[in-house]
Design a protein around this motif. Structure first.
Motif, PDB file in Angstrom:
ATOM      1  N   GLY A  20       0.790  -1.212   0.000  1.00  0.00           N
ATOM      2  CA  GLY A  20       0.000   0.000   0.000  1.00  0.00           C
ATOM      3  C   GLY A  20       0.831   1.275   0.000  1.00  0.00           C
ATOM      4  O   GLY A  20       0.287   2.356  -0.082  1.00  0.00           O
ATOM      5  N   ASN A  21       2.143   1.183   0.088  1.00  0.00           N
ATOM      6  CA  ASN A  21       3.001   2.371   0.051  1.00  0.00           C
ATOM      7  C   ASN A  21       3.376   2.668  -1.390  1.00  0.00           C
ATOM      8  O   ASN A  21       3.645   1.772  -2.174  1.00  0.00           O
ATOM      9  N   ALA A  22       3.419   3.936  -1.733  1.00  0.00           N
ATOM     10  CA  ALA A  22       3.869   4.329  -3.064  1.00  0.00           C
ATOM     11  C   ALA A  22       5.388   4.292  -3.096  1.00  0.00           C
ATOM     12  O   ALA A  22       6.043   4.460  -2.091  1.00  0.00           O
ATOM     13  N   GLY A  23       5.946   4.061  -4.268  1.00  0.00           N
ATOM     14  CA  GLY A  23       7.393   4.105  -4.420  1.00  0.00           C
ATOM     15  C   GLY A  23       8.026   2.738  -4.331  1.00  0.00           C
ATOM     16  O   GLY A  23       7.387   1.743  -4.026  1.00  0.00           O
ATOM     17  N   PRO A  24       9.328   2.699  -4.614  1.00  0.00           N
ATOM     18  CA  PRO A  24      10.062   1.443  -4.627  1.00  0.00           C
ATOM     19  C   PRO A  24      10.267   0.906  -3.220  1.00  0.00           C
ATOM     20  O   PRO A  24      10.149   1.634  -2.240  1.00  0.00           O
ATOM     21  N   PRO A  25      10.583  -0.383  -3.121  1.00  0.00           N
ATOM     22  CA  PRO A  25      10.834  -0.961  -1.804  1.00  0.00           C
ATOM     23  C   PRO A  25      12.105  -0.389  -1.198  1.00  0.00           C
ATOM     24  O   PRO A  25      12.980   0.091  -1.915  1.00  0.00           O
ATOM     25  N   PRO A  26      12.237  -0.422   0.115  1.00  0.00           N
ATOM     26  CA  PRO A  26      13.438   0.131   0.754  1.00  0.00           C
ATOM     27  C   PRO A  26      14.677  -0.704   0.465  1.00  0.00           C
ATOM     28  O   PRO A  26      14.585  -1.882   0.170  1.00  0.00           O
ATOM     29  N   VAL A  27      15.824  -0.044   0.550  1.00  0.00           N
ATOM     30  CA  VAL A  27      17.106  -0.710   0.364  1.00  0.00           C
ATOM     31  C   VAL A  27      17.563  -1.237   1.714  1.00  0.00           C
ATOM     32  O   VAL A  27      17.657  -0.478   2.675  1.00  0.00           O
ATOM     33  N   ARG A  28      17.842  -2.517   1.806  1.00  0.00           N
ATOM     34  CA  ARG A  28      18.302  -3.129   3.048  1.00  0.00           C
ATOM     35  C   ARG A  28      19.617  -3.880   2.899  1.00  0.00           C
ATOM     36  O   ARG A  28      20.374  -3.979   3.836  1.00  0.00           O
ATOM     37  N   THR A  29      19.886  -4.443   1.717  1.00  0.00           N
ATOM     38  CA  THR A  29      21.063  -5.288   1.522  1.00  0.00           C
ATOM     39  C   THR A  29      22.036  -4.651   0.527  1.00  0.00           C
ATOM     40  O   THR A  29      21.632  -3.804  -0.282  1.00  0.00           O
ATOM     41  N   PRO A  30      23.296  -5.079   0.548  1.00  0.00           N
ATOM     42  CA  PRO A  30      24.240  -4.580  -0.458  1.00  0.00           C
ATOM     43  C   PRO A  30      23.766  -4.853  -1.889  1.00  0.00           C
ATOM     44  O   PRO A  30      23.912  -3.997  -2.755  1.00  0.00           O
ATOM     45  N   VAL A  37      21.892   1.510  -7.621  1.00  0.00           N
ATOM     46  CA  VAL A  37      22.982   2.326  -8.178  1.00  0.00           C
ATOM     47  C   VAL A  37      23.154   2.025  -9.666  1.00  0.00           C
ATOM     48  O   VAL A  37      23.252   2.945 -10.480  1.00  0.00           O
ATOM     49  N   ARG A  38      23.163   0.747 -10.050  1.00  0.00           N
ATOM     50  CA  ARG A  38      23.289   0.389 -11.472  1.00  0.00           C
ATOM     51  C   ARG A  38      22.162   1.012 -12.294  1.00  0.00           C
ATOM     52  O   ARG A  38      22.389   1.545 -13.381  1.00  0.00           O
ATOM     53  N   HIS A  39      20.938   0.901 -11.789  1.00  0.00           N
ATOM     54  CA  HIS A  39      19.773   1.445 -12.481  1.00  0.00           C
ATOM     55  C   HIS A  39      19.912   2.970 -12.648  1.00  0.00           C
ATOM     56  O   HIS A  39      19.647   3.513 -13.726  1.00  0.00           O
ATOM     57  N   THR A  40      20.329   3.642 -11.596  1.00  0.00           N
ATOM     58  CA  THR A  40      20.494   5.091 -11.646  1.00  0.00           C
ATOM     59  C   THR A  40      21.603   5.480 -12.621  1.00  0.00           C
ATOM     60  O   THR A  40      21.452   6.420 -13.405  1.00  0.00           O
ATOM     61  N   LEU A  41      22.714   4.752 -12.587  1.00  0.00           N
ATOM     62  CA  LEU A  41      23.827   5.061 -13.488  1.00  0.00           C
ATOM     63  C   LEU A  41      23.465   4.813 -14.940  1.00  0.00           C
ATOM     64  O   LEU A  41      23.918   5.549 -15.828  1.00  0.00           O
ATOM     65  N   GLU A  53      32.391   0.530 -11.368  1.00  0.00           N
ATOM     66  CA  GLU A  53      32.875  -0.454 -10.390  1.00  0.00           C
ATOM     67  C   GLU A  53      33.231   0.210  -9.064  1.00  0.00           C
ATOM     68  O   GLU A  53      32.958  -0.342  -7.992  1.00  0.00           O
ATOM     69  N   ASP A  54      33.852   1.385  -9.111  1.00  0.00           N
ATOM     70  CA  ASP A  54      34.164   2.108  -7.872  1.00  0.00           C
ATOM     71  C   ASP A  54      32.892   2.431  -7.100  1.00  0.00           C
ATOM     72  O   ASP A  54      32.823   2.235  -5.884  1.00  0.00           O
ATOM     73  N   LEU A  55      31.873   2.919  -7.792  1.00  0.00           N
ATOM     74  CA  LEU A  55      30.607   3.251  -7.121  1.00  0.00           C
ATOM     75  C   LEU A  55      29.941   2.019  -6.527  1.00  0.00           C
ATOM     76  O   LEU A  55      29.404   2.068  -5.417  1.00  0.00           O
ATOM     77  N   LEU A  56      29.977   0.913  -7.248  1.00  0.00           N
ATOM     78  CA  LEU A  56      29.361  -0.316  -6.734  1.00  0.00           C
ATOM     79  C   LEU A  56      30.116  -0.846  -5.515  1.00  0.00           C
ATOM     80  O   LEU A  56      29.496  -1.303  -4.548  1.00  0.00           O
ATOM     81  N   LEU A  57      31.437  -0.767  -5.540  1.00  0.00           N
ATOM     82  CA  LEU A  57      32.229  -1.218  -4.399  1.00  0.00           C
ATOM     83  C   LEU A  57      31.997  -0.321  -3.184  1.00  0.00           C
ATOM     84  O   LEU A  57      31.792  -0.811  -2.063  1.00  0.00           O
ATOM     85  N   VAL A  58      31.993   0.985  -3.374  1.00  0.00           N
ATOM     86  CA  VAL A  58      31.722   1.921  -2.277  1.00  0.00           C
ATOM     87  C   VAL A  58      30.333   1.647  -1.695  1.00  0.00           C
ATOM     88  O   VAL A  58      30.152   1.596  -0.475  1.00  0.00           O
ATOM     89  N   THR A  59      29.355   1.445  -2.560  1.00  0.00           N
ATOM     90  CA  THR A  59      27.992   1.147  -2.112  1.00  0.00           C
ATOM     91  C   THR A  59      27.961  -0.112  -1.260  1.00  0.00           C
ATOM     92  O   THR A  59      27.386  -0.121  -0.158  1.00  0.00           O
TER      93      THR A  59
END
Length: 141
Positions: A20-30, A37-41, A53-59
């Protein structure tokens, strides 16, 4: 800077599983964080593979550290700037990360130095209710 945040604290009385909540599910895991991040990039257009790769590793490191040392992820966001992408991860611990020099072959303790090395800028906003780490990686757009 454009930002995207996909982890929110549920409203009192709200279904914690998001029904019942609007928007994507929350981020909980790496893995969830890396997918976001991949989708946004992908929407930014082509970036150098090393920057992705740097952004994914930092994330991964920030989300993993939030679980190991901060009681779990309480917030996650991505900020898009002209020449940088900033990943922000919040947790429930008000203590700033420690940079400890490791001796020998002891496990652990490498994530924070990796984040510091790969990022253009890292800031920590800490308070009694928790902290948010903002880690910016330079990108060529």
């Amino acid at each position: 800077m454009k930002t995207r945040s996909d982890t929110r604290s549920p409203a009192p009385g709200a279904d914690p599983h998001g029904a019942g909540n609007a928007g994507p599910p929350p981020v909980r895991t790496p893995a969830q964080a890396r997918r976001l991040v991949r989708h946004t990039l992908a929407a930014l257009g082509p970036l150098r593979p090393s920057q992705v790769e740097d952004l994914l590793l930092v994330t991964s490191e920030l989300v993993t550290n939030a679980h190991r040392h901060g009681g779990g992820v309480t917030g996650f966001g991505i900020g898009i700037g002209r020449d940088r992408v900033t990943v922000s991860v919040s947790d429930a611990s008000g203590e700033a990360p420690l940079y400890e020099r490791r001796e020998g072959l002891r496990p652990g303790g490498y994530g924070w130095p990796i984040v510091l090395r790969l990022c253009r800028e890292v800031t920590v906003d800490a308070g009694p209710a928790g902290k948010t780490i903002h880690a910016a990686v330079t990108v060529d757009r």
